[in-house]
Scaffold this motif. Structure first.
Motif, mmCIF file in Angstrom:
data_model
loop_
_atom_site.group_PDB
_atom_site.id
_atom_site.type_symbol
_atom_site.label_atom_id
_atom_site.label_comp_id
_atom_site.label_asym_id
_atom_site.label_seq_id
_atom_site.Cartn_x
_atom_site.Cartn_y
_atom_site.Cartn_z
ATOM 1 N N ALA A 12 0.834 -1.204 0.000
ATOM 2 C CA ALA A 12 0.000 0.000 0.000
ATOM 3 C C ALA A 12 0.868 1.253 0.000
ATOM 4 O O ALA A 12 0.582 2.230 -0.709
ATOM 5 C CB ALA A 12 -0.939 -0.018 1.202
ATOM 6 N N ASN A 13 1.929 1.232 0.804
ATOM 7 C CA ASN A 13 2.832 2.391 0.857
ATOM 8 C C ASN A 13 3.510 2.620 -0.486
ATOM 9 O O ASN A 13 3.635 3.759 -0.957
ATOM 10 C CB ASN A 13 3.887 2.186 1.945
ATOM 11 N N LEU A 14 3.969 1.538 -1.106
ATOM 12 C CA LEU A 14 4.627 1.659 -2.407
ATOM 13 C C LEU A 14 3.668 2.188 -3.462
ATOM 14 O O LEU A 14 4.041 3.018 -4.307
ATOM 15 C CB LEU A 14 5.186 0.310 -2.847
ATOM 16 N N ASP A 15 2.429 1.732 -3.425
ATOM 17 C CA ASP A 15 1.449 2.216 -4.384
ATOM 18 C C ASP A 15 1.247 3.723 -4.227
ATOM 19 O O ASP A 15 1.220 4.460 -5.222
ATOM 20 C CB ASP A 15 0.123 1.478 -4.182
ATOM 21 N N ALA A 16 1.149 4.183 -2.976
ATOM 22 C CA ALA A 16 0.968 5.616 -2.727
ATOM 23 C C ALA A 16 2.179 6.411 -3.195
ATOM 24 O O ALA A 16 2.044 7.491 -3.798
ATOM 25 C CB ALA A 16 0.708 5.850 -1.239
ATOM 26 N N VAL A 17 3.372 5.894 -2.934
ATOM 27 C CA VAL A 17 4.600 6.580 -3.333
ATOM 28 C C VAL A 17 4.716 6.638 -4.854
ATOM 29 O O VAL A 17 5.066 7.678 -5.435
ATOM 30 C CB VAL A 17 5.823 5.869 -2.723
ATOM 31 N N SER A 203 20.351 12.499 -7.492
ATOM 32 C CA SER A 203 19.656 11.904 -6.353
ATOM 33 C C SER A 203 19.268 13.017 -5.394
ATOM 34 O O SER A 203 20.125 13.656 -4.783
ATOM 35 C CB SER A 203 20.566 10.882 -5.656
ATOM 36 N N ALA A 204 17.974 13.254 -5.278
ATOM 37 C CA ALA A 204 17.480 14.314 -4.408
ATOM 38 C C ALA A 204 16.036 13.995 -4.058
ATOM 39 O O ALA A 204 15.328 13.342 -4.824
ATOM 40 C CB ALA A 204 17.568 15.674 -5.086
ATOM 41 N N GLY A 205 15.606 14.471 -2.906
ATOM 42 C CA GLY A 205 14.226 14.256 -2.516
ATOM 43 C C GLY A 205 14.072 13.106 -1.551
ATOM 44 O O GLY A 205 14.639 12.022 -1.745
ATOM 45 N N MET A 206 13.333 13.376 -0.492
ATOM 46 C CA MET A 206 13.011 12.357 0.508
ATOM 47 C C MET A 206 11.492 12.316 0.677
ATOM 48 O O MET A 206 10.757 12.916 -0.116
ATOM 49 C CB MET A 206 13.765 12.646 1.792
ATOM 50 N N SER A 207 11.025 11.635 1.687
ATOM 51 C CA SER A 207 9.589 11.400 1.807
ATOM 52 C C SER A 207 8.771 12.682 1.815
ATOM 53 O O SER A 207 7.677 12.740 1.245
ATOM 54 C CB SER A 207 9.304 10.588 3.080
ATOM 55 N N ALA A 208 9.291 13.740 2.445
ATOM 56 C CA ALA A 208 8.510 14.964 2.606
ATOM 57 C C ALA A 208 8.594 15.910 1.420
ATOM 58 O O ALA A 208 7.756 16.814 1.294
ATOM 59 C CB ALA A 208 8.945 15.695 3.883
ATOM 60 N N ASP A 209 9.605 15.743 0.564
ATOM 61 C CA ASP A 209 9.824 16.763 -0.470
ATOM 62 C C ASP A 209 10.102 16.184 -1.851
ATOM 63 O O ASP A 209 10.708 16.839 -2.691
ATOM 64 C CB ASP A 209 10.960 17.707 -0.059
ATOM 65 N N GLY A 224 12.311 6.745 2.798
ATOM 66 C CA GLY A 224 12.286 5.807 3.908
ATOM 67 C C GLY A 224 10.915 5.713 4.532
ATOM 68 O O GLY A 224 10.180 4.742 4.343
ATOM 69 N N THR A 225 10.519 6.744 5.279
ATOM 70 C CA THR A 225 9.261 6.722 6.022
ATOM 71 C C THR A 225 8.055 6.481 5.124
ATOM 72 O O THR A 225 7.147 5.721 5.483
ATOM 73 C CB THR A 225 9.081 8.050 6.782
ATOM 74 N N ALA A 226 8.024 7.104 3.958
ATOM 75 C CA ALA A 226 6.863 6.958 3.069
ATOM 76 C C ALA A 226 6.682 5.521 2.592
ATOM 77 O O ALA A 226 5.564 5.102 2.280
ATOM 78 C CB ALA A 226 6.992 7.891 1.870
ATOM 79 N N VAL A 227 7.771 4.766 2.554
ATOM 80 C CA VAL A 227 7.705 3.380 2.088
ATOM 81 C C VAL A 227 7.571 2.403 3.247
ATOM 82 O O VAL A 227 6.731 1.499 3.230
ATOM 83 C CB VAL A 227 8.955 3.031 1.254
ATOM 84 N N LEU A 228 8.392 2.598 4.269
ATOM 85 C CA LEU A 228 8.472 1.606 5.341
ATOM 86 C C LEU A 228 7.731 1.996 6.613
ATOM 87 O O LEU A 228 7.564 1.173 7.513
ATOM 88 C CB LEU A 228 9.937 1.317 5.665
ATOM 89 N N GLY A 229 7.296 3.242 6.714
ATOM 90 C CA GLY A 229 6.612 3.696 7.917
ATOM 91 C C GLY A 229 7.596 4.298 8.904
ATOM 92 O O GLY A 229 8.793 4.410 8.616
ATOM 93 N N PRO A 230 7.107 4.717 10.070
ATOM 94 C CA PRO A 230 7.981 5.305 11.091
ATOM 95 C C PRO A 230 9.109 4.350 11.466
ATOM 96 O O PRO A 230 8.907 3.135 11.555
ATOM 97 C CB PRO A 230 7.041 5.542 12.276
ATOM 98 N N ARG A 231 10.299 4.927 11.659
ATOM 99 C CA ARG A 231 11.442 4.085 12.000
ATOM 100 C C ARG A 231 11.243 3.439 13.371
ATOM 101 O O ARG A 231 10.814 4.098 14.321
ATOM 102 C CB ARG A 231 12.714 4.922 12.026
ATOM 103 N N PRO A 232 11.573 2.154 13.482
ATOM 104 C CA PRO A 232 11.475 1.499 14.797
ATOM 105 C C PRO A 232 12.501 2.053 15.756
ATOM 106 O O PRO A 232 13.578 2.492 15.338
ATOM 107 C CB PRO A 232 11.754 0.025 14.472
#
Length: 234
Positions: A12-17, A203-209, A224-232
């Motif tokens: 689901a996360n990958l689809d959204a990304v 290579s530029a851009g992370m989950s928020a930008d 990271g976060t957008a794909v895998l969720g909050p870091r453990p």
């Protein structure tokens, strides 16, 4: 969480990304296929890497050497490209070259010789991105070479026999509008590529930008976060 539930969550996360990347690219007239997702798996287990591979992820990013080395070994049977994206110490550079396919964080000449040595020992060419700082002059912030030092650093990489210069990497400064930062990066990249047409990766851009990065021409986004969720928590 069961493996099946985790797989469904990652899917689901990958689809959204992927929808975000497609929308961002389409909005500026780019082909979404020009933008590669690098899934940043810091703090997440090798089992997640395996699930991501099942779901079509081909590029994985890590920024801590020991974790990256262990995870790459645990997933050696998978057809993955490993990106080292963290701050790199010269005494660890040769070891990083033993598993990384792409090193995105080369920001000083001191890293070139040990990376080249490690690549020779592995008999495997390493792709290199130069990390450029987007911080305003005089302000301490993210790592990266100053833009005016890129030519000298690029020559050092080009002269190394087992390193292949592929382009630039950058991180938007903390507390700044990423669009403004990536506009600066776009101008830096234009000058860089004019002198080195084959080093056209960005290579530029992370989950928020990621949207601002894609608009500025990013060919790779590190999520990271957008794909895998909050870091453990460790």
């Amino acid at each position: 969480m069961s493996d099946l539930a985790r797989r469904d969550e990652l899917a689901a996360n990958l689809d959204a990304v992927r929808r975000r990347i497609e929308a961002a690219a389409t909005a500026v007239g780019r082909d979404p296929d020009e933008v590669t997702l690098v899934a940043v798996t810091k703090f997440f287990p090798a089992s997640d890497v395996r699930l991501l591979a099942e779901l079509g992820v081909t590029d994985v990013g890590e920024n801590r050497h020991q974790e990256a080395q262990d995870k790459a070994a645990a997933c050696a049977d998978l057809d993955l490209r490993w990106h080292f994206i963290g701050g790199l110490q010269s005494n660890k550079a040769a070891a990083v070259a033993s598993y990384a396919d792409v090193v995105e964080s080369v920001d000083r000449r001191k890293l070139v010789a040990p990376l080249n040595r490690g690549a020779h020992e592995r008999s495997h060419e390493i792709e290199v991105l130069l990390q450029v700082s987007l911080d305003p002059p005089g302000r301490e912030g993210r790592a990266g070479a100053d833009a005016e030092d890129l030519d000298d650093l690029a020559r050092a990489v080009e002269e190394a026999g087992m390193l292949r210069l592929r382009g630039l990497m950058a991180v938007a400064p903390l507390g700044e509008d990423p669009s403004a930062a990536y506009d600066r990066l776009s101008r830096i990249r234009a000058d860089f590529v004019a002198a080195r047409p084959s080093a056209d990766l960005l290579s530029a851009g992370m989950s928020a930008d990621l949207e601002a990065a894609v608009k500025a021409g990013a060919t790779h986004v590190r999520l990271g976060t957008a794909v895998l969720g909050p870091r453990p928590r460790n």
